[in-house]
Design a protein around this motif. Sequence first.
Motif, PDB file in Angstrom:
ATOM      1  N   GLU A  89       0.839  -1.195   0.000  1.00 18.43           N
ATOM      2  CA  GLU A  89       0.000   0.000   0.000  1.00 18.43           C
ATOM      3  C   GLU A  89       0.878   1.251   0.000  1.00 18.43           C
ATOM      4  OE1 GLU A  89      -2.618  -0.103   3.367  1.00 18.43           O
ATOM      5  OE2 GLU A  89      -3.202  -2.170   2.957  1.00 18.43           O
ATOM      6  N   GLU A  90       0.296   2.372  -0.364  1.00 17.09           N
ATOM      7  CA  GLU A  90       1.008   3.652  -0.364  1.00 17.09           C
ATOM      8  C   GLU A  90       1.613   3.906   1.020  1.00 17.09           C
ATOM      9  OE1 GLU A  90       2.512   7.057  -1.966  1.00 17.09           O
ATOM     10  OE2 GLU A  90       1.283   5.630  -3.075  1.00 17.09           O
ATOM     11  N   GLY A  91       2.892   4.246   1.057  1.00 12.30           N
ATOM     12  CA  GLY A  91       3.564   4.524   2.316  1.00 12.30           C
ATOM     13  C   GLY A  91       4.045   3.287   3.050  1.00 12.30           C
ATOM     14  N   ARG A  92       3.874   2.109   2.463  1.00 14.84           N
ATOM     15  CA  ARG A  92       4.331   0.844   3.050  1.00 14.84           C
ATOM     16  C   ARG A  92       5.425   0.284   2.145  1.00 14.84           C
ATOM     17  NH1 ARG A  92       2.457  -0.419   7.902  1.00 14.84           N
ATOM     18  NH2 ARG A  92       2.578  -2.590   7.407  1.00 14.84           N
ATOM     19  N   TYR A  93       6.351  -0.487   2.730  1.00 14.97           N
ATOM     20  CA  TYR A  93       7.491  -0.996   1.972  1.00 14.97           C
ATOM     21  C   TYR A  93       7.820  -2.405   2.433  1.00 14.97           C
ATOM     22  CZ  TYR A  93       7.807   4.005   1.340  1.00 14.97           C
ATOM     23  OH  TYR A  93       7.490   5.303   1.067  1.00 14.97           O
ATOM     24  N   TYR A  94       8.421  -3.164   1.531  1.00 16.02           N
ATOM     25  CA  TYR A  94       8.918  -4.476   1.926  1.00 16.02           C
ATOM     26  C   TYR A  94      10.208  -4.273   2.712  1.00 16.02           C
ATOM     27  CZ  TYR A  94       5.528  -6.732  -1.085  1.00 16.02           C
ATOM     28  OH  TYR A  94       4.362  -7.165  -1.652  1.00 16.02           O
ATOM     29  N   VAL A  95      10.359  -5.009   3.808  1.00 18.78           N
ATOM     30  CA  VAL A  95      11.547  -4.899   4.645  1.00 18.78           C
ATOM     31  C   VAL A  95      12.806  -5.145   3.814  1.00 18.78           C
ATOM     32  CG1 VAL A  95      12.786  -5.934   6.599  1.00 18.78           C
ATOM     33  CG2 VAL A  95      10.332  -5.475   6.780  1.00 18.78           C
ATOM     34  N   ALA A  96      12.746  -6.101   2.896  1.00 23.00           N
ATOM     35  CA  ALA A  96      13.902  -6.411   2.047  1.00 23.00           C
ATOM     36  C   ALA A  96      14.371  -5.189   1.270  1.00 23.00           C
ATOM     37  CB  ALA A  96      13.547  -7.546   1.086  1.00 23.00           C
ATOM     38  N   ASP A  97      13.458  -4.293   0.922  1.00 24.35           N
ATOM     39  CA  ASP A  97      13.823  -3.084   0.182  1.00 24.35           C
ATOM     40  C   ASP A  97      14.419  -2.009   1.092  1.00 24.35           C
ATOM     41  OD1 ASP A  97      12.867  -4.284  -2.114  1.00 24.35           O
ATOM     42  OD2 ASP A  97      10.913  -3.315  -1.987  1.00 24.35           O
ATOM     43  N   LEU A  98      14.073  -2.046   2.369  1.00 26.42           N
ATOM     44  CA  LEU A  98      14.567  -1.047   3.312  1.00 26.42           C
ATOM     45  C   LEU A  98      15.968  -1.366   3.831  1.00 26.42           C
ATOM     46  CD1 LEU A  98      11.343  -0.522   5.459  1.00 26.42           C
ATOM     47  CD2 LEU A  98      12.226   0.993   3.682  1.00 26.42           C
ATOM     48  N   LEU A  99      16.252  -2.654   4.011  1.00 30.28           N
ATOM     49  CA  LEU A  99      17.545  -3.049   4.562  1.00 30.28           C
ATOM     50  C   LEU A  99      18.676  -2.553   3.671  1.00 30.28           C
ATOM     51  CD1 LEU A  99      16.733  -6.679   5.722  1.00 30.28           C
ATOM     52  CD2 LEU A  99      16.864  -4.617   7.118  1.00 30.28           C
ATOM     53  N   GLY A 100      19.687  -1.966   4.292  1.00 32.48           N
ATOM     54  CA  GLY A 100      20.829  -1.443   3.558  1.00 32.48           C
ATOM     55  C   GLY A 100      20.690   0.012   3.154  1.00 32.48           C
ATOM     56  N   CYS A 101      19.504   0.589   3.343  1.00 34.91           N
ATOM     57  CA  CYS A 101      19.315   2.008   3.010  1.00 34.91           C
ATOM     58  C   CYS A 101      20.106   2.883   3.990  1.00 34.91           C
ATOM     59  CB  CYS A 101      17.837   2.402   3.100  1.00 34.91           C
ATOM     60  SG  CYS A 101      16.834   1.850   1.723  1.00 34.91           S
ATOM     61  N   ASP A 102      20.597   4.017   3.489  1.00 33.92           N
ATOM     62  CA  ASP A 102      21.244   4.992   4.351  1.00 33.92           C
ATOM     63  C   ASP A 102      20.178   5.730   5.149  1.00 33.92           C
ATOM     64  OD1 ASP A 102      23.926   4.577   3.556  1.00 33.92           O
ATOM     65  OD2 ASP A 102      23.647   5.869   1.800  1.00 33.92           O
ATOM     66  N   ILE A 103      20.418   5.909   6.447  1.00 28.18           N
ATOM     67  CA  ILE A 103      19.557   6.735   7.279  1.00 28.18           C
ATOM     68  C   ILE A 103      20.209   8.115   7.294  1.00 28.18           C
ATOM     69  CG2 ILE A 103      18.506   7.061   9.555  1.00 28.18           C
ATOM     70  CD1 ILE A 103      17.632   4.435   8.292  1.00 28.18           C
ATOM     71  N   VAL A 104      19.505   9.111   6.784  1.00 28.23           N
ATOM     72  CA  VAL A 104      20.058  10.458   6.675  1.00 28.23           C
ATOM     73  C   VAL A 104      19.121  11.466   7.332  1.00 28.23           C
ATOM     74  CG1 VAL A 104      21.291   9.935   4.531  1.00 28.23           C
ATOM     75  CG2 VAL A 104      19.000  10.889   4.411  1.00 28.23           C
ATOM     76  N   THR A 105      19.709  12.564   7.778  1.00 31.37           N
ATOM     77  CA  THR A 105      18.892  13.646   8.337  1.00 31.37           C
ATOM     78  C   THR A 105      18.393  14.519   7.199  1.00 31.37           C
ATOM     79  OG1 THR A 105      20.736  15.188   8.566  1.00 31.37           O
ATOM     80  CG2 THR A 105      20.323  13.689  10.429  1.00 31.37           C
TER      81      THR A 105
END
Length: 166
Positions: A89-105
Amino acid sequence: MTQTLTVGIVLKPQGIRGELKVKPYTDSAEDFSAFSRVFLDGTEYKVLSVRTGGGAVYLGLKGVADRNAAELLRGKEIVIPRDEAPEPEEGRYYVADLLGCDIVTEGGKILGKLKDVRQAATDVYTLFDGARDILFPVADGVVLAVDIEAGTITVDEKRFYEVAVL
């Protein structure tokens, strides 16, 4: 993006006819009703039956005819091809796609890479900053934007440091 998605793990056999009790990693256990086939350890299984109850999924798979066969699958992850997965759904993501992303301010400062997601009432993200793990809940106002294509998750720096476990 990965070509497969892990959608659950086999907890144990259920009954004597080869049914599997599965802990779903999906938002809803009913999502399993859409799967016609699943993979366990690289072996394809046709889904014969799906029922849900108490947050668990009970799967009947072709080739898993009895409790002994089901017992051999205990602890195995259930994987599906990505192209057979429903669109989130809009605003939801698969965890596999989030892992490895940079967390930035919002100012562009890199805080670390997303290492793990623990699913709870409010998901808890674990990022690695090069020296240690930092946990933070995805509470209101913490995550401002997610850009899977760019591989970034933007957080409000002030709010992040209010809720992060350093």
